[in-house]
Scaffold this active site. Sequence first.
Site, PDB file in Angstrom:
ATOM      1  N   LYS A   1       0.397   4.992   8.553  1.00 24.67           N
ATOM      2  CA  LYS A   1       1.027   5.303   7.253  1.00 24.67           C
ATOM      3  C   LYS A   1      -0.043   5.541   6.186  1.00 24.67           C
ATOM      4  O   LYS A   1       0.007   6.510   5.425  1.00 24.67           O
ATOM      5  CB  LYS A   1       1.942   4.128   6.876  1.00 24.67           C
ATOM      6  CG  LYS A   1       2.579   4.159   5.518  1.00 24.67           C
ATOM      7  CD  LYS A   1       1.945   3.240   4.486  1.00 24.67           C
ATOM      8  CE  LYS A   1       1.927   1.772   4.859  1.00 24.67           C
ATOM      9  NZ  LYS A   1       1.276   0.924   3.854  1.00 24.67           N
TER      10      LYS A   1
ATOM     11  N   LYS B   1      -7.221   1.710  -3.076  1.00 23.98           N
ATOM     12  CA  LYS B   1      -6.849   1.065  -1.805  1.00 23.98           C
ATOM     13  C   LYS B   1      -6.910   2.080  -0.654  1.00 23.98           C
ATOM     14  O   LYS B   1      -7.426   1.774   0.434  1.00 23.98           O
ATOM     15  CB  LYS B   1      -5.445   0.462  -1.939  1.00 23.98           C
ATOM     16  CG  LYS B   1      -4.802   0.040  -0.639  1.00 23.98           C
ATOM     17  CD  LYS B   1      -5.535  -1.099   0.040  1.00 23.98           C
ATOM     18  CE  LYS B   1      -4.922  -1.357   1.426  1.00 23.98           C
ATOM     19  NZ  LYS B   1      -5.659  -2.330   2.202  1.00 23.98           N
TER      20      LYS B   1
ATOM     21  N   THR C   1       0.863  -1.186   0.000  1.00 21.27           N
ATOM     22  CA  THR C   1       0.000   0.000   0.000  1.00 21.27           C
ATOM     23  C   THR C   1       0.899   1.236   0.000  1.00 21.27           C
ATOM     24  O   THR C   1       1.587   1.507   0.985  1.00 21.27           O
ATOM     25  CB  THR C   1      -0.919   0.026   1.240  1.00 21.27           C
ATOM     26  OG1 THR C   1      -1.663  -1.193   1.279  1.00 21.27           O
ATOM     27  CG2 THR C   1      -1.872   1.209   1.165  1.00 21.27           C
TER      28      THR C   1
HETATM   29  P1  NAP Z   1       5.073  -6.308   7.603  1.00 25.95           P
HETATM   30  O1  NAP Z   1       4.645  -7.548   8.276  1.00 25.95           O
HETATM   31  O2  NAP Z   1       5.549  -5.166   8.430  1.00 25.95           O
HETATM   32  O3  NAP Z   1       6.195  -6.699   6.525  1.00 25.95           O
HETATM   33  C1  NAP Z   1       6.876  -5.710   5.845  1.00 25.95           C
HETATM   34  C2  NAP Z   1       7.868  -6.339   4.898  1.00 25.95           C
HETATM   35  O4  NAP Z   1       8.626  -5.294   4.253  1.00 25.95           O
HETATM   36  C3  NAP Z   1       8.913  -7.235   5.595  1.00 25.95           C
HETATM   37  O5  NAP Z   1       9.228  -8.296   4.741  1.00 25.95           O
HETATM   38  C4  NAP Z   1      10.102  -6.287   5.750  1.00 25.95           C
HETATM   39  O6  NAP Z   1      11.358  -6.927   5.839  1.00 25.95           O
HETATM   40  C5  NAP Z   1      10.025  -5.530   4.451  1.00 25.95           C
HETATM   41  N1  NAP Z   1      10.721  -4.244   4.490  1.00 25.95           N
HETATM   42  C6  NAP Z   1      10.355  -3.134   5.177  1.00 25.95           C
HETATM   43  N2  NAP Z   1      11.229  -2.124   4.950  1.00 25.95           N
HETATM   44  C7  NAP Z   1      12.159  -2.606   4.089  1.00 25.95           C
HETATM   45  C8  NAP Z   1      13.301  -2.051   3.470  1.00 25.95           C
HETATM   46  N3  NAP Z   1      13.664  -0.776   3.675  1.00 25.95           N
HETATM   47  N4  NAP Z   1      14.037  -2.835   2.673  1.00 25.95           N
HETATM   48  C9  NAP Z   1      13.679  -4.133   2.445  1.00 25.95           C
HETATM   49  N5  NAP Z   1      12.600  -4.721   3.002  1.00 25.95           N
HETATM   50  C10 NAP Z   1      11.841  -3.967   3.810  1.00 25.95           C
HETATM   51  O7  NAP Z   1       3.896  -5.695   6.694  1.00 25.95           O
HETATM   52  P2  NAP Z   1       2.592  -6.423   6.114  1.00 25.95           P
HETATM   53  O8  NAP Z   1       1.529  -6.413   7.137  1.00 25.95           O
HETATM   54  O9  NAP Z   1       2.988  -7.697   5.463  1.00 25.95           O
HETATM   55  O10 NAP Z   1       2.153  -5.344   5.008  1.00 25.95           O
HETATM   56  C11 NAP Z   1       2.878  -5.168   3.803  1.00 25.95           C
HETATM   57  C12 NAP Z   1       2.174  -4.079   2.988  1.00 25.95           C
HETATM   58  O11 NAP Z   1       0.824  -4.478   2.727  1.00 25.95           O
HETATM   59  C13 NAP Z   1       2.081  -2.717   3.683  1.00 25.95           C
HETATM   60  O12 NAP Z   1       2.184  -1.693   2.733  1.00 25.95           O
HETATM   61  C14 NAP Z   1       0.689  -2.750   4.321  1.00 25.95           C
HETATM   62  O13 NAP Z   1       0.158  -1.442   4.511  1.00 25.95           O
HETATM   63  C15 NAP Z   1      -0.076  -3.530   3.272  1.00 25.95           C
HETATM   64  N6  NAP Z   1      -1.240  -4.290   3.751  1.00 25.95           N
HETATM   65  C16 NAP Z   1      -1.198  -4.964   4.938  1.00 25.95           C
HETATM   66  C17 NAP Z   1      -2.312  -5.681   5.362  1.00 25.95           C
HETATM   67  C18 NAP Z   1      -2.338  -6.425   6.680  1.00 25.95           C
HETATM   68  O14 NAP Z   1      -3.454  -6.756   7.135  1.00 25.95           O
HETATM   69  N7  NAP Z   1      -1.214  -6.716   7.328  1.00 25.95           N
HETATM   70  C19 NAP Z   1      -3.461  -5.718   4.572  1.00 25.95           C
HETATM   71  C20 NAP Z   1      -3.455  -5.056   3.344  1.00 25.95           C
HETATM   72  C21 NAP Z   1      -2.336  -4.345   2.944  1.00 25.95           C
HETATM   73  P3  NAP Z   1      11.930  -7.434   7.262  1.00 25.95           P
HETATM   74  O15 NAP Z   1      11.323  -8.784   7.473  1.00 25.95           O
HETATM   75  O16 NAP Z   1      13.391  -7.449   7.081  1.00 25.95           O
HETATM   76  O17 NAP Z   1      11.482  -6.420   8.301  1.00 25.95           O
END
Ligand code: NAP
Length: 298
Positions: free
Chosen positions: A247, A179, A104
């Site tokens: 965010k 989104k 997102t």
């Molecule tokens: P998350 O659990 O915080 O995972 C984030 C991922 O991004 C991890 O693999 C992290 O790596 C990686 N990352 C972050 N900063 C980085 C950088 N500078 N360089 C390389 N890798 C980096 O997030 P999530 O919940 O899966 O969500 C991912 C995206 O989908 C976000 O944009 C969120 O808003 C969106 N989203 C989330 C949900 C939900 O319910 N969770 C639903 C819809 C959309 P590390 O493992 O090394 O930290």
Amino acid sequence: MRPRKTTARPTVGFIGLGTMGTPMALNLLQAGFPLVVWNRTTSKTGPLKAARATVAASPSAVAAASDITITMLAQPHDVEEVVLAARGVLAGLQPGSVLVDMSTVSPATSRKLAAAVLTKQGEFLDAPVVGSKGPATAGTLVILVGGLSQTLDRCRPVLSAMGKTIVHAGGFGTGSSLKLATNLMLAHLAIGFAEALLLVQRAGIGPTKYLDVLQASTFHSPWYQTKGAGMIQRDFSPHFALKHMRKDLRLMGQLAADVRIALPVTEAIEQMFAQAESAGLSEQDYSAILGYLEGVQG
Ligand code: NAP
């Protein structure tokens, strides 16, 4: 230009194995796509490696090995870094291959990524998702796509392994705009439910009775049964981290400024989420906004 495979399944690259990325990538393997993965924290590649994915050494190595590379990262600047850095996706992207960003981010970021990919004779989609860890695991996400319809047609079998509904919003960045508008409703719902819970409890009414009333109403929702019931139990274990909702609220404000409208209630909600972050709730679920409001009320 890389010859397009007509019969074999395309090789898919997946970058970002967090809460969402890991189950989404596992569903791609389950659907039979050859998969190459990378994650900044290497230990999180374990479940994918065990399921026979190939672990690459860098984002550029993922892109070099893949017909379709997917990114599922946290913030817009994280996606830009992973795509545009020296060992980033763009450095390895082959002409004719596709980058699909499912994080997102702002529509402006999506358009910037699209422009960068086009300079490498690649194709781009912004394809953020609606649905949390449960739908990501079940492969029932709603996927909102911005980009060319022929690129979507090419990627549809891959996206269908992760989602049940695919909506083509329009050109580059429109998936991201759609989104943000969707999460606007989610943020309002969460804060509204949290305030209403505080109200009924202080008025001496059981929260479950309140939930029953909502479910009998014309504005009933499965959300009350899952997230709402969790909030009543004070279960704030993270499915969608509060820092990510904050965010998204910030990105909604940026988009509103870009299209020159005011979103006064959404701005006020963003302030509450900012304060909840300052109070140390970043890593909890976004529904922990209830805990924050309770703390403020005393
Ligand atoms: P998350 O659990 O915080 O995972 C984030 C991922 O991004 C991890 O693999 C992290 O790596 C990686 N990352 C972050 N900063 C980085 C950088 N500078 N360089 C390389 N890798 C980096 O997030 P999530 O919940 O899966 O969500 C991912 C995206 O989908 C976000 O944009 C969120 O808003 C969106 N989203 C989330 C949900 C939900 O319910 N969770 C639903 C819809 C959309 P590390 O493992 O090394 O930290």
